[in-house]
Design an enzyme around this catalytic site. Structure first.
Site, mmCIF file in Angstrom:
data_model
loop_
_atom_site.group_PDB
_atom_site.id
_atom_site.type_symbol
_atom_site.label_atom_id
_atom_site.label_comp_id
_atom_site.label_asym_id
_atom_site.label_seq_id
_atom_site.Cartn_x
_atom_site.Cartn_y
_atom_site.Cartn_z
ATOM 1 N N THR A 81 0.391 -0.910 -0.008
ATOM 2 C CA THR A 81 -0.100 -0.103 0.064
ATOM 3 C C THR A 81 0.491 1.483 -0.180
ATOM 4 O O THR A 81 0.878 2.343 -0.766
ATOM 5 C CB THR A 81 -1.367 -0.095 1.085
ATOM 6 N N LYS A 162 -7.169 4.365 5.895
ATOM 7 C CA LYS A 162 -5.517 4.698 6.030
ATOM 8 C C LYS A 162 -4.873 5.837 6.104
ATOM 9 O O LYS A 162 -5.503 6.448 5.002
ATOM 10 C CB LYS A 162 -5.250 3.248 5.027
ATOM 11 N N ASP A 293 -8.818 -3.262 0.389
ATOM 12 C CA ASP A 293 -8.037 -4.244 0.823
ATOM 13 C C ASP A 293 -8.976 -5.151 1.572
ATOM 14 O O ASP A 293 -8.198 -6.471 1.729
ATOM 15 C CB ASP A 293 -7.279 -2.746 1.189
ATOM 16 N N HIS A 341 -2.335 -2.065 -5.609
ATOM 17 C CA HIS A 341 -1.302 -3.532 -5.784
ATOM 18 C C HIS A 341 -2.661 -3.765 -6.173
ATOM 19 O O HIS A 341 -3.666 -3.767 -5.915
ATOM 20 C CB HIS A 341 -0.317 -3.615 -4.624
#
Length: 532
Positions: A81, A162, A293, A341
């Protein structure tokens, strides 16, 4: 006749040389705002896998009206990340921008640190321990360059659940970065002394009840999710309070598709609160959706949970585009979507379908420690391990009078014998290693001399560390490195290209569109096909 032609040529020549606009293209219209959307753990194939169930206003609109770079690849490993977010917005790689992982071992501090850890600031609007900032990022971002180019009149804001998804894209000079802590959007004193009133008002609402009053149920009847595996698989994660990994779920909002909705709703109030896109210069809003994620790690790419997430995200995108259309006009904003990703399938899923896989457990490294002590007669030669990086203890090695290279070579030879480990390299010797491209360059790009370990491990295809449950990422393979990249809005022409495009090309392309300098560590190239 000859005299007439001569006079005509004279007039035409004078017109051309006296008018600098002749034979030049008209100035490119600049967008009022650039909205970058990163979907954490979005594999490229998700653009198309569920396409038959997407509506017309979300992913389909992107692909119909936008320009898709179908073969966009990450150029570094590890594919995690923090590295992905920093690479997109710096146009650089960990070797240059310094973000060598989600965390790394800091030899000066004597411990592992987070990629956005900063002891000089404190958190506000949430937990005071949220001492986070972009100071570990060693280069500028496209947002920084935009601020510099406009004498700081452009505004730049980063938003994510995040911390790293908000902070790193925002860069050093962002007007604000906001991330989740204890169910609220927070920030740190690096950016401001108190949360804006509009953010406080947003946080006062009970978003869990507003968005998921009955938990997480599938959008459509569960038996219609024919592109996914069965709901109850033994390789899926069982959350606290659940007996089986099946619908309906009752997770926190950030572990559900409603985390995407929540984040995008906060982005809307941030656009209004900062008056983004209403000034004399282009503004930048960097949004990162973290919930995909969390869902992907728990259930894996072939789960009903992941499919439901993208069907709901499709509706979120339609709503976002409608909001942007109304606020800025369809040609008033530049939008791009990409990912930090992808993800591999769970080992449980792969073995069930007779595909190459396996699990690397911590026992491998315990046995390695034992063999090292037997060989050299001293414990503690390995200082620590972070991801697929091994750090040697220089003090122990020096006191024992052992050569570092000798220890490293022995470790590498031991690792090569382990099933699931394809090979291992001394990081400093990667340039001379005999290994195929582009993997070797990805490893070199991912190695930061001051932050990475001494030895890097390359796993076999399909293998995972830890256990057979859930899914993960971090490797060079296409399932982790092949990401979506679609542009739409101001000056973008519909179409697609299948030529190789790098993640680092995004910042260079934005710099070209905005007529500003590329970020200080940029190694990207402009994607010229996307505009008219």
């Amino acid at each position: 006749m000859k005299k007439t032609v001569f006079l005509l040529l004279c007039v035409m020549t004078f017109h051309v040389f006296s008018n600098p606009c002749v034979a030049q293209t008209a100035p490119v219209k600049k967008p009022k705002i650039v909205v970058g959307l990163m979907v954490d753990q979005m594999r490229w194939d998700y653009l198309y896998k569920y396409q038959d169930r997407y509506g017309d206003g979300g992913f389909k609109r992107l692909l119909d009206q936008g320009f898709s770079c179908e073969n966009t690849m990450i150029q570094h490993a590890p594919t995690v990340t923090a590295c992905g977010h920093s690479s997109v917005y710096t146009g650089s790689v960990p070797a240059i921008n310094g973000i060598a992982g989600n965390s790394w071992y800091d030899r000066a501090w004597g411990r592992e640190i987070s990629n956005v850890e900063d002891s000089t600031v404190t958190g506000i609007g949430g937990n005071a321990k949220q001492n986070k900032s972009p100071r570990n990022l060693l280069t500028t971002t496209i947002g920084d360059e935009l601020r510099i180019a406009t004498n700081y009149q452009s505004k730049v804001v980063g938003i994510s659940i995040k911390d790293r998804g908000a902070i790193l894209p925002g860069g050093h000079t962002a007007n604000g970065a906001f991330w989740e802590e204890s169910g609220k959007f927070t920030t740190s004193t690096y950016y401001m002394e108190a949360l804006p009133d509009w953010a406080k008002k947003f946080n006062e609402k009970d978003w869990d009840k507003l968005l998921m009053p009955k938990g997480w149920k599938t959008l459509y009847p569960v038996d219609t999710y024919v592109l996914s595996d069965k709901d109850d698989k033994d390789y899926e994660t069982i959350y606290k309070g659940e007996k089986k990994p099946v619908f309906p779920h009752k997770p926190s909002i950030s572990r559900s598709p409603f985390g995407n909705t929540w984040t995008l709703e906060f982005a809307k109030v941030a656009m209004e609160g900062y008056k983004l896109g209403q000034g004399n210069f282009t503004d930048l809003l960097a949004i990162s959706l973290s919930s995909p994620d969390k869902i992907g790690h728990a259930y894996g790419p072939n789960s009903i949970e992941v499919e439901d997430n993208y069907l709901r995200l499709d509706k979120d995108l339609e709503d976002l585009f409608g909001y942007l259309d109304k606020r800025y006009g369809k040609d008033g904003y530049l939008f791009f979507i990409t990912a930090d990703h992808g993800a591999n399938h769970s080992p449980g899923y792969l073995e069930e379908n007779k595909l190459p896989t396996g699990v690397l457990t911590n026992d491998v490294f315990k046995e390695l420690d034992t063999e090292l002590e037997k060989k050299f007669g001293i414990p503690g030669l390995i200082l620590t391990r972070n991801g697929y990086q091994i750090y040697l203890d220089y003090d122990v090695i020096s006191k024992a009078g052992i050569d570092k290279i000798t220890v490293a070579d022995y470790i590498i030879e031991q690792l090569k014998q382990v099933p699931g480990i394809e090979t291992a390299f001394l990081n400093e010797a990667l340039a001379s290693a005999t290994y195929p491209e582009p993997i070797k360059t990805m490893l070199i790009n991912g190695f930061n001399p001051k932050r990475s370990g001494d030895i890097v491990i390359v796993k076999s295809s399909g293998w995972k560390s830890g256990s057979r449950t859930g899914a993960t990422h971090g490797d060079w393979n296409p399932y982790d490195a092949h990401i979506p990249l679609v542009w739409m809005g101001t000056g973008i022409r519909p179409g697609k290209t299948h030529r190789l495009v790098g993640m680092t090309d995004i910042a260079s392309t934005l710099a070209a569109i905005l007529n500003i300098q590329q970020p200080s560590g940029s190694i990207g190239h402009v994607i010229t096909e996307i505009t008219d």
